[in-house]
Design a protein around this motif. Structure first.
Motif, mmCIF file in Angstrom:
data_model
loop_
_atom_site.group_PDB
_atom_site.id
_atom_site.type_symbol
_atom_site.label_atom_id
_atom_site.label_comp_id
_atom_site.label_asym_id
_atom_site.label_seq_id
_atom_site.Cartn_x
_atom_site.Cartn_y
_atom_site.Cartn_z
ATOM 1 N N SER A 33 68.664 11.074 80.802
ATOM 2 C CA SER A 33 67.499 11.704 80.185
ATOM 3 C C SER A 33 67.915 12.440 78.919
ATOM 4 N N PHE A 34 66.933 12.661 78.045
ATOM 5 C CA PHE A 34 67.188 13.299 76.756
ATOM 6 C C PHE A 34 66.070 14.270 76.406
ATOM 7 N N ILE A 35 66.431 15.294 75.631
ATOM 8 C CA ILE A 35 65.459 16.065 74.860
ATOM 9 C C ILE A 35 65.687 15.679 73.409
ATOM 10 N N LEU A 36 64.639 15.210 72.749
ATOM 11 C CA LEU A 36 64.740 14.758 71.368
ATOM 12 C C LEU A 36 63.947 15.681 70.449
ATOM 13 N N PHE A 37 64.531 15.978 69.291
ATOM 14 C CA PHE A 37 63.871 16.758 68.236
ATOM 15 C C PHE A 37 63.558 15.851 67.056
ATOM 16 N N SER A 38 62.533 16.180 66.316
ATOM 17 C CA SER A 38 62.226 15.437 65.095
ATOM 18 C C SER A 38 63.332 15.640 64.070
ATOM 19 N N ARG A 39 63.703 14.580 63.398
ATOM 20 C CA ARG A 39 64.742 14.649 62.366
ATOM 21 C C ARG A 39 64.086 15.074 61.044
ATOM 22 N N VAL A 40 63.845 16.374 60.920
ATOM 23 C CA VAL A 40 63.197 16.937 59.736
ATOM 24 C C VAL A 40 64.004 18.135 59.263
ATOM 25 N N ALA A 41 63.791 18.531 58.016
ATOM 26 C CA ALA A 41 64.559 19.632 57.437
ATOM 27 C C ALA A 41 64.265 20.951 58.143
ATOM 28 N N LYS A 42 63.017 21.156 58.548
ATOM 29 C CA LYS A 42 62.627 22.371 59.247
ATOM 30 C C LYS A 42 61.991 21.990 60.573
ATOM 31 N N ASP A 43 62.446 22.616 61.662
ATOM 32 C CA ASP A 43 61.951 22.278 62.991
ATOM 33 C C ASP A 43 60.429 22.341 63.036
ATOM 34 N N ASP A 44 59.799 21.232 63.446
ATOM 35 C CA ASP A 44 58.334 21.174 63.500
ATOM 36 C C ASP A 44 57.785 21.525 64.885
ATOM 37 N N GLY A 45 58.681 21.883 65.814
ATOM 38 C CA GLY A 45 58.238 22.298 67.144
ATOM 39 C C GLY A 45 57.989 21.166 68.117
ATOM 40 N N ASN A 46 58.093 19.916 67.655
ATOM 41 C CA ASN A 46 57.839 18.776 68.530
ATOM 42 C C ASN A 46 59.098 18.409 69.316
ATOM 43 N N ARG A 47 58.930 18.186 70.635
ATOM 44 C CA ARG A 47 60.028 17.762 71.484
ATOM 45 C C ARG A 47 59.579 16.546 72.295
ATOM 46 N N VAL A 48 60.535 15.690 72.633
ATOM 47 C CA VAL A 48 60.268 14.576 73.532
ATOM 48 C C VAL A 48 61.218 14.691 74.718
ATOM 49 N N LEU A 49 60.664 14.747 75.925
ATOM 50 C CA LEU A 49 61.460 14.673 77.150
ATOM 51 C C LEU A 49 61.323 13.256 77.661
ATOM 52 N N CYS A 50 62.441 12.529 77.700
ATOM 53 C CA CYS A 50 62.360 11.111 78.082
ATOM 54 C C CYS A 50 63.519 10.723 78.980
ATOM 55 N N SER A 51 63.333 9.638 79.702
ATOM 56 C CA SER A 51 64.392 9.065 80.538
ATOM 57 C C SER A 51 64.544 7.591 80.195
ATOM 58 N N VAL A 52 65.806 7.143 80.253
ATOM 59 C CA VAL A 52 66.143 5.746 79.985
ATOM 60 C C VAL A 52 66.795 5.176 81.227
ATOM 61 N N SER A 53 66.236 4.090 81.759
ATOM 62 C CA SER A 53 66.799 3.405 82.917
ATOM 63 C C SER A 53 67.429 2.101 82.469
ATOM 64 N N PHE A 54 68.585 1.778 83.040
ATOM 65 C CA PHE A 54 69.311 0.573 82.664
ATOM 66 C C PHE A 54 69.287 -0.448 83.800
ATOM 67 N N GLY A 55 69.791 -1.646 83.503
ATOM 68 C CA GLY A 55 69.905 -2.682 84.523
ATOM 69 C C GLY A 55 68.663 -3.538 84.621
ATOM 70 N N ALA A 56 68.433 -4.101 85.827
ATOM 71 C CA ALA A 56 67.334 -5.042 86.032
ATOM 72 C C ALA A 56 65.972 -4.400 85.772
ATOM 73 N N ASN A 57 65.882 -3.095 86.041
ATOM 74 C CA ASN A 57 64.602 -2.401 85.854
ATOM 75 C C ASN A 57 64.627 -1.509 84.619
ATOM 76 N N ALA A 58 65.254 -1.986 83.551
ATOM 77 C CA ALA A 58 65.388 -1.205 82.321
ATOM 78 C C ALA A 58 64.029 -0.738 81.814
ATOM 79 N N ASN A 59 63.975 0.538 81.454
ATOM 80 C CA ASN A 59 62.713 1.088 80.999
ATOM 81 C C ASN A 59 62.968 2.383 80.237
ATOM 82 N N LEU A 60 62.015 2.792 79.436
ATOM 83 C CA LEU A 60 62.066 4.075 78.748
ATOM 84 C C LEU A 60 60.707 4.727 78.891
#
Length: 315
Positions: A33-60
């Motif tokens: 899993s990851f917490i992602l921030f926007s790649r911007v010069a000044k933090d815009d407050g947006n976050r993404v909480l996501c999970s990545v699954s691998f293998g036969a049931n690969a998904n994001l």
């Protein structure tokens, strides 16, 4: 790349384009899993909480949030494949088997789970433990409630609270937990009571790892490192880095340390050295997580995972 970690680039592109990894966590060897921030010069407050699954049931899968100030990411195996994002001031979000969305904030009071915002978290014996200022510690129970284990811990002197813990927590098991912080404030929990440990330094303590070699490693200010247990400790490395280690983990019989400036290990002689990894992996330095036989590295330069045999760049 290992077939297990081969992933449809369109899925990763959808989540990671124009974003960078603020934190990462291993759920198991087939999911992270990851917490992602926007790649911007000044933090815009947006976050993404996501999970990545691998293998036969690969998904994001993931969800966007706002309002999480300098968030922390951990996993709660007692609640299934569940990732938990905590804001440093307030806010709780989960993703996985325990739900997908916001939860109530961790209750705060002088005698409650926390008295201030969370500083650090760690998965110990399948539960997510969180520590905060004024020597507060709690864990996420099976019924999704936060349980304080402050027990006999006392408040530090009010006039010097910043000199005391806690800023980091780790454990060998639920009956052998270490919490550190401030200027040499180290405590051990035996499952019932906390006891302060005598340490040989008053350097600021920023991170901690209960390692597979039976030692506790504490990340000190400026990239220093202390090793020991209970009342037997030694400072094994001092440095002049501009930032301390953000994460310290034990993986494949070796200690690994990272910050946004690099990735290091302890060699056979106990010396801290640059990790021998490919340049494209080193570029991902920033955050480390290890569990279930894999280690995940993520930061400004992307993310990579080691399956115990080789490194695989995820994006």
């Amino acid at each position: 790349m290992s077939t297990i970690y081969k992933f449809d680039e369109s899925y990763l592109k959808r989540a990671f384009d124009n974003r960078w990894v603020f934190d990462c966590a291993v759920i198991d060897r087939h999911a992270v899993s990851f917490i992602l921030f926007s790649r911007v010069a000044k933090d815009d407050g947006n976050r993404v909480l996501c999970s990545v699954s691998f293998g036969a049931n690969a998904n994001l899968e993931g969800r966007k949030y706002t309002g999480f100030l300098f968030p922390l990411l951990g996993t709660a195996p007692n609640l299934g494949k569940t990732s938990v994002m905590l804001g440093r001031v307030k806010s709780v979000a989960v993703h996985g088997d325990a739900g997908d969305g916001m939860w109530p904030d961790i209750p705060r009071s002088d005698q409650g789970p926390l008295s201030s915002g969370p500083k650090n978290l760690s998965t110990i014996d399948g539960r997510l433990y969180v520590c905060g200022g004024w020597r507060h510690v709690c864990y996420l129970d099976d019924d999704q409630t936060w349980v304080s284990i402050r027990a006999n811990l006392t408040d530090p002197p009010a006039e010097k609270v910043t000199d005391y813990g806690f800023d980091a927590i780790a454990g060998f098991n639920a009956n052998d937990i270490y919490a550190v912080g401030g200027e040499g404030d180290v405590w051990r929990y035996d499952g019932k009571l906390w006891r302060q440990c005598a340490v040989p330094t008053n350097m600021l303590m920023e991170s901690v790892c209960c390692a597979g070699d039976g030692n506790v490693y504490v990340g000190l200010q400026s990239g220093g490192l202390m090793r020991g247990r209970e009342d037997s400790w030694e400072v094994i490395h001092e440095d002049r880095m501009s930032v301390p280690f953000k994460d310290i983990v034990w993986f494949q019989d070796r200690l690994w340390c990272t910050s946004e400036y690099g990735l290091w290990t302890l060699d056979a002689k106990g010396r801290l050295v640059d990790a021998d990894v490919p340049p494209e992996v080193r570029a991902c330095a920033g955050n480390l997580s290890a569990a279930d036989g894999v280690m995940l590295l993520g930061g400004l330069g992307g993310a990579a995972i080691c399956d115990g045999k080789a490194w695989h760049r995820l994006y």
